[in-house]
Design a protein around this motif. Structure first.
Motif, PDB file in Angstrom:
ATOM      1  N   ARG A 138       2.816   4.085  -8.709  1.00  0.00           N
ATOM      2  CA  ARG A 138       1.543   2.881  -8.732  1.00  0.00           C
ATOM      3  C   ARG A 138       2.705   1.930  -9.586  1.00  0.00           C
ATOM      4  O   ARG A 138       2.348   0.675  -9.455  1.00  0.00           O
ATOM      5  CB  ARG A 138       0.423   3.558  -9.405  1.00  0.00           C
ATOM      6  CG  ARG A 138      -0.486   2.417  -9.781  1.00  0.00           C
ATOM      7  CD  ARG A 138      -1.839   3.674 -10.387  1.00  0.00           C
ATOM      8  NE  ARG A 138      -2.736   2.630 -10.779  1.00  0.00           N
ATOM      9  CZ  ARG A 138      -3.688   1.431 -10.427  1.00  0.00           C
ATOM     10  NH1 ARG A 138      -4.077   2.190  -9.328  1.00  0.00           N
ATOM     11  NH2 ARG A 138      -4.612   0.773 -11.124  1.00  0.00           N
ATOM     12  N   ALA A 167       0.515  -1.373  -0.362  1.00  0.00           N
ATOM     13  CA  ALA A 167       0.159   0.105  -0.069  1.00  0.00           C
ATOM     14  C   ALA A 167       0.781   0.687   0.337  1.00  0.00           C
ATOM     15  O   ALA A 167       0.536   2.212  -0.830  1.00  0.00           O
ATOM     16  CB  ALA A 167      -1.134   0.102   1.097  1.00  0.00           C
ATOM     17  N   ARG A 168       2.161   1.079   0.994  1.00  0.00           N
ATOM     18  CA  ARG A 168       2.657   2.774   0.444  1.00  0.00           C
ATOM     19  C   ARG A 168       3.367   2.867  -0.612  1.00  0.00           C
ATOM     20  O   ARG A 168       4.155   3.486  -1.218  1.00  0.00           O
ATOM     21  CB  ARG A 168       3.996   1.819   1.840  1.00  0.00           C
ATOM     22  CG  ARG A 168       3.248   1.964   3.377  1.00  0.00           C
ATOM     23  CD  ARG A 168       4.766   2.347   4.303  1.00  0.00           C
ATOM     24  NE  ARG A 168       5.877   1.136   4.526  1.00  0.00           N
ATOM     25  CZ  ARG A 168       5.264   0.628   5.300  1.00  0.00           C
ATOM     26  NH1 ARG A 168       4.531   0.175   5.935  1.00  0.00           N
ATOM     27  NH2 ARG A 168       6.782  -0.776   4.862  1.00  0.00           N
ATOM     28  N   ARG A 200       1.719   4.102  -2.915  1.00  0.00           N
ATOM     29  CA  ARG A 200       1.105   5.464  -2.978  1.00  0.00           C
ATOM     30  C   ARG A 200       1.633   6.161  -3.561  1.00  0.00           C
ATOM     31  O   ARG A 200       2.010   7.419  -3.990  1.00  0.00           O
ATOM     32  CB  ARG A 200       0.365   6.113  -1.081  1.00  0.00           C
ATOM     33  CG  ARG A 200      -0.531   5.249  -0.640  1.00  0.00           C
ATOM     34  CD  ARG A 200      -0.744   6.085   0.398  1.00  0.00           C
ATOM     35  NE  ARG A 200      -0.161   5.306   1.894  1.00  0.00           N
ATOM     36  CZ  ARG A 200      -0.494   4.662   2.262  1.00  0.00           C
ATOM     37  NH1 ARG A 200      -1.693   3.880   2.160  1.00  0.00           N
ATOM     38  NH2 ARG A 200       0.464   3.643   3.138  1.00  0.00           N
ATOM     39  N   SER A 201       3.396   6.225  -3.109  1.00  0.00           N
ATOM     40  CA  SER A 201       4.045   6.943  -3.913  1.00  0.00           C
ATOM     41  C   SER A 201       4.911   6.417  -5.160  1.00  0.00           C
ATOM     42  O   SER A 201       4.547   7.596  -5.822  1.00  0.00           O
ATOM     43  CB  SER A 201       5.769   6.348  -3.152  1.00  0.00           C
ATOM     44  OG  SER A 201       6.025   4.904  -2.959  1.00  0.00           O
TER      45      SER A 201
END
Ligand SMILES: [Zn+2]
Length: 334
Positions: free
Chosen positions: A228, A221-222, A225-226
């Motif tokens: 894709r 997920a991290r 977010r940064s």
């Protein structure tokens, strides 16, 4: 360029063994990898070059790779492995999605150019030949090799010979409809095996799981977010290996569809060995046991029939070029 050695399992010296080593070339979309391979499957020398974009430059590039190997070794034939459709005589490349040839008689052209017999082989077939002669399918009566990367490539060896079908297309397993109401595929169908069981599918499944549920604790997920685009099959496998729950769920989903698809393979071909190869095979310890269980549960007559051993590749990304060399060797020896 580098000197490398991959030990084969060896094999009885047939008539062709007397002829000595051959060159196998894996003609990929990004690189041309050539190797000198002994009749017992040992890689004794390799040369790698980038794949040019035009047909004449590609032909030059292959000729140069072969010439460089011939400066150091005496060889008697050359095999080219490539991903694409060949004509039924395996002399012409009809279409190869990542190479510039369209209906080009590459076999004769490269043979004239190099001055040695040249044979062409589909890369999945070449890999299967190598695994059967020297790798994970050694000694198998009937072996299916399932190469899982961005998609699925497959090959079948029956009693030591490649099974090609009537028109050279078999076995096309990646577009079997395995998943009910599954993802749409570029081939026009829905639920094709490779749409749920490939490196590409790992990424899609991860994005779906991330979109449908909150997984703030997941390292994936991290990542997303940064950037894709940073999510890859390899990254997901690494996270699963580290115990990331979302990544584990993604890999379990992959294993599920691998197992269901392999049950089709077991029912149709009844092989004694299935070899899983390709880019995902490096992560096989994460999913192979689960896939074996699911396959065993889904195969018709489960519990009352012997099932194929499902194994991971032994030759890795050498399988294609070793198999190309084997094809050259065996054709020259007949
Ligand atoms: Zn499809």
């Amino acid at each position: 360029m580098g000197m490398e050695r991959v030990d084969g399992a060896g094999g009885g010296p047939g008539p062709a063994a007397l002829l000595g080593p051959t060159v196998g070339v894996d003609v990929g979309g990004t690189s041309i990898r050539g190797a000198v391979v002994t009749p017992s499957g040992d890689v004794v020398d390799t040369v790698t070059a980038p794949t040019p974009h035009s047909a004449p430059a590609l032909e030059d590039g292959i000729a140069r790779v072969v010439a460089e190997l011939r400066e150091r070794h005496e060889v008697h034939a050359v095999g080219l492995a490539l991903a694409g459709f060949l004509d039924e005589h395996r002399r012409t490349v009809r279409f190869a999605p990542h190479l510039p040839w369209r209906d080009v008689a590459v076999g004769g052209l490269m043979q004239d150019r190099i001055g040695l017999p040249v044979v062409l082989e589909h890369d999945a077939n070449a890999a299967a030949l190598a695994e059967h002669r020297f790798g994970a399918a050694s000694g198998a009566r009937n072996a299916v090799v399932v190469a899982i990367g961005t998609g699925i490539g497959a090959a079948l060896v029956q009693h030591g010979e490649l099974y090609r079908g009537s028109f050279g297309v078999a076995p096309e397993l990646g577009h079997l409809q395995v998943v009910p109401d599954g993802r749409p595929c570029a081939c026009g169908k829905r639920g094709c095996w490779e749409r749920s069981c490939s490196g590409t599918a790992l990424v899609e499944t991860a994005l779906e799981f991330l979109a449908s549920e909150a997984h703030p604790e997941s390292s994936l997920a991290r990542d997303v977010r940064s950037d894709r685009g940073a999510l890859t099959g390899r990254r997901i496998a690494a996270a699963a290996h580290d115990g990331d729950p979302l990544a584990r769920a993604v890999v379990d989903d992959f294993a599920q569809w691998l197992g269901v698809g392999l049950a089709f393979v077991a029912d149709v071909f009844d092989p004694d060995v299935v070899v899983v190869s390709g880019g995902v095979a490096g992560s096989a310890p994460l999913f192979l046991d689960a896939a074996r269980e699911i396959c065993a549960a889904h195969a018709t007559g489960a519990g009352h029939r012997p099932l194929a051993r499902i194994r991971s590749t032994q030759l890795g990304d050498y399988a294609g070029l070793i198999g190309a060399a084997v094809a050259a060797h065996e054709q020259a020896g007949t």
